[in-house]
Design an enzyme around this catalytic site. Structure first.
Site, PDB file in Angstrom:
ATOM      1  N   ASP A 247      38.739  37.347  37.096  1.00 43.42           N
ATOM      2  CA  ASP A 247      37.758  38.340  37.503  1.00 43.42           C
ATOM      3  C   ASP A 247      36.332  37.866  37.244  1.00 43.42           C
ATOM      4  O   ASP A 247      35.826  37.978  36.120  1.00 43.42           O
ATOM      5  CB  ASP A 247      38.047  39.631  36.731  1.00 43.42           C
ATOM      6  CG  ASP A 247      37.130  40.765  37.141  1.00 43.42           C
ATOM      7  OD1 ASP A 247      37.211  41.844  36.542  1.00 43.42           O
ATOM      8  OD2 ASP A 247      36.313  40.559  38.068  1.00 43.42           O
TER       9      ASP A 247
ATOM     10  N   SER B 272      21.177  37.277  49.590  1.00 43.06           N
ATOM     11  CA  SER B 272      21.471  36.840  50.963  1.00 43.06           C
ATOM     12  C   SER B 272      20.358  37.419  51.836  1.00 43.06           C
ATOM     13  O   SER B 272      20.132  38.632  51.819  1.00 43.06           O
ATOM     14  CB  SER B 272      22.834  37.406  51.408  1.00 43.06           C
ATOM     15  OG  SER B 272      22.991  37.241  52.814  1.00 43.06           O
TER      16      SER B 272
HETATM   17  O1  LIG Z   1      34.319  45.507  37.634  1.00 39.39           O
HETATM   18  C1  LIG Z   1      34.202  44.642  38.441  1.00 39.39           C
HETATM   19  C2  LIG Z   1      35.212  43.539  38.533  1.00 39.39           C
HETATM   20  N1  LIG Z   1      36.402  43.900  37.822  1.00 39.39           N
HETATM   21  C3  LIG Z   1      37.286  44.870  38.511  1.00 39.39           C
HETATM   22  C4  LIG Z   1      38.597  44.934  37.748  1.00 39.39           C
HETATM   23  C5  LIG Z   1      39.478  46.006  38.274  1.00 39.39           C
HETATM   24  C6  LIG Z   1      39.158  47.324  38.462  1.00 39.39           C
HETATM   25  N2  LIG Z   1      40.246  48.002  38.907  1.00 39.39           N
HETATM   26  C7  LIG Z   1      41.288  47.117  39.040  1.00 39.39           C
HETATM   27  C8  LIG Z   1      42.607  47.311  39.465  1.00 39.39           C
HETATM   28  C9  LIG Z   1      43.459  46.211  39.498  1.00 39.39           C
HETATM   29  C10 LIG Z   1      43.002  44.948  39.113  1.00 39.39           C
HETATM   30  C11 LIG Z   1      41.692  44.744  38.680  1.00 39.39           C
HETATM   31  C12 LIG Z   1      40.841  45.849  38.659  1.00 39.39           C
HETATM   32  N3  LIG Z   1      33.215  44.577  39.338  1.00 39.39           N
HETATM   33  C13 LIG Z   1      32.260  45.550  39.414  1.00 39.39           C
HETATM   34  S1  LIG Z   1      30.603  45.189  39.207  1.00 39.39           S
HETATM   35  C14 LIG Z   1      30.098  46.809  39.489  1.00 39.39           C
HETATM   36  C15 LIG Z   1      31.180  47.610  39.702  1.00 39.39           C
HETATM   37  C16 LIG Z   1      31.053  49.009  39.985  1.00 39.39           C
HETATM   38  C17 LIG Z   1      30.328  49.820  39.137  1.00 39.39           C
HETATM   39  C18 LIG Z   1      30.187  51.161  39.433  1.00 39.39           C
HETATM   40  C19 LIG Z   1      30.786  51.723  40.591  1.00 39.39           C
HETATM   41  C20 LIG Z   1      31.536  50.897  41.435  1.00 39.39           C
HETATM   42  C21 LIG Z   1      31.687  49.537  41.135  1.00 39.39           C
HETATM   43  C22 LIG Z   1      32.419  46.895  39.655  1.00 39.39           C
HETATM   44  C23 LIG Z   1      33.736  47.504  39.849  1.00 39.39           C
HETATM   45  O2  LIG Z   1      34.011  48.508  39.239  1.00 39.39           O
HETATM   46  N4  LIG Z   1      34.586  46.889  40.689  1.00 39.39           N
HETATM   47  C24 LIG Z   1      35.912  47.433  40.922  1.00 39.39           C
HETATM   48  C25 LIG Z   1      35.916  48.450  42.028  1.00 39.39           C
HETATM   49  C26 LIG Z   1      34.770  48.734  42.741  1.00 39.39           C
HETATM   50  C27 LIG Z   1      34.791  49.721  43.745  1.00 39.39           C
HETATM   51  C28 LIG Z   1      35.958  50.384  44.031  1.00 39.39           C
HETATM   52  C29 LIG Z   1      37.114  50.079  43.325  1.00 39.39           C
HETATM   53  C30 LIG Z   1      37.095  49.124  42.315  1.00 39.39           C
END
Ligand SMILES: O=C(CNCCc1c[nH]c2ccccc12)Nc1scc(-c2ccccc2)c1C(=O)NCc1ccccc1
Length: 333
Positions: free
Chosen positions: A35, A200
């Site tokens: 990740d 970008s």
């Molecule tokens: O957290 C990560 C990467 N790890 C994900 C691990 C994971 C999270 N459910 C999982 C389920 C299975 C496996 C891994 C993961 N990226 C980032 S940066 C900013 C945001 C964010 C902050 C606030 C609001 C939205 C996004 C996210 C985020 O929440 N992404 C997931 C997501 C984004 C949008 C919709 C759904 C999920």
């Protein structure tokens, strides 16, 4: 001057890519989600409730495990999922590269998104250690711990549409891409500190026939842990304007369209070049089994505060996470 490579395989619908790592002595093999959007290496524990059907980590049977007394962690994600627990150090090998005292965060609480996802045992955070959640002392990511041993302080992600990909550490496989690698410097502003972030400076919708181009500058992150491509409303609206059946559905929480729609490509600029996401990658999945309505792989980032170049975009490129030069590289393949 070490180098390593590890295979990664997509789960159904390319929702996530699972990569095996080894933890402990004797080695416990765990299927993990690498990740680049977070910085905690956490695993489901053998005694954690809700882990039936999962492969779990048992610190008690590892002779190299040591509890990190007083340390705890807690993390939550934008989909409402979360996990938390306590911390050990143990040996962690990825590819043929070994970190002897890696902080291994063991989950004692897990939300349903994780307990129901029996494909994975946890996450390997590959963003910057500055956003690791362990208290009282933030811990280093596995990549930051191995970095000084690598031939080059970088790693690459080569995710593929519905087939096995790979993560390489310490080197760029010149056979894994075509043309040039286009680089963009990491963004240092506070909102993006801790992420593999870049600007970008333009995009285009469609292939050579009808293309609409936009000059909207998008600041986003390269995030292997997020499934979809999440961009500003204006860019998303311009894209779906080219899909006659598309509607922004309150009920489904995003853009849906007819599953038999021919979707235009989406091209975004990086440095001196650009990356094209084929239209077929932008049909994520039917909104429910058998439905003729499909959910878009490109959705709005409204409410997030940052744009996210998730797996839908990453699988169209070889992506270079170049820590040594504080930059992100993208190449077609
Ligand atoms: O957290 C990560 C990467 N790890 C994900 C691990 C994971 C999270 N459910 C999982 C389920 C299975 C496996 C891994 C993961 N990226 C980032 S940066 C900013 C945001 C964010 C902050 C606030 C609001 C939205 C996004 C996210 C985020 O929440 N992404 C997931 C997501 C984004 C949008 C919709 C759904 C999920």
């Amino acid at each position: 001057d070490e180098q390593g490579t590890v295979a990664t395989a997509a789960t159904t619908e390319d929702t996530e890519w699972i990569t095996s790592i080894s933890v402990g002595t004797p080695a416990q093999t765990l299927p993990m989600d690498f990740d680049t959007g977070s910085s905690d290496l956490w695993v489901m524990g053998a005694s954690t409730s809700g882990t039936s059907g999962h492969t779990t980590y048992n610190a008690n049977t590892s002779t190299s495990a040591e509890a990190m007394s007083g340390a705890t962690w807690t993390i939550s994600y934008g989909d409402g999922s979360s996990s938390s627990g306590d911390v050990y150090t143990d040996v962690v090998t990825i590819g043929n590269l070994t970190v002897s005292q890696q902080a291994v965060e063991v989950a004692t609480t897990l939300s349903s998104e994780f307990t129901s996802d029996t494909a994975l045992s946890g996450l390997v955070g590959l963003a910057m250690s500055s956003i690791n959640t362990v208290k009282p002392t933030a811990q280093q990511t596995w990549f930051d711990n191995i970095k000084s041993n690598l031939a080059s302080p970088l790693f690459t992600a080569d995710l593929k549409h519905g087939e096995q990909g790979s993560y390489n550490f310490g080197y760029i496989d010149s056979s894994a891409y075509t043309g040039s690698i286009y680089y963009a410097d990491l963004v240092t502003s506070s909102t993006y500190a801790g992420f593999w972030s870049f600007v970008s400076n333009g995009y285009s919708v469609g292939s050579n026939t009808t293309t609409t181009t936009g000059s909207t500058a998008v600041t986003g992150i390269a995030d292997t842990g997020t499934t979809l491509l999440m961009l500003p409303d204006a860019v998303v609206a311009a894209y779906y304007a080219e899909v006659s059946s598309a509607v922004d559905s309150e009920q489904e929480g995003g853009y849906i369209f007819s599953c038999d729609a021919t979707l235009p490509d989406f091209t975004f600029n990086v440095g001196e070049g650009s990356i094209t996401v084929p239209g077929e990658y932008l049909n994520f999945e039917a909104i429910s089994t058998g439905s003729s309505s499909c959910y878009g792989g490109l959705q709005s980032d409204s409410g997030i505060g940052i744009s996210i170049f998730g797996d839908v975009a990453l699988k169209a490129a070889l992506v270079v996470f170049d820590s040594g030069n504080s930059r992100l590289g993208w190449a077609a393949k």
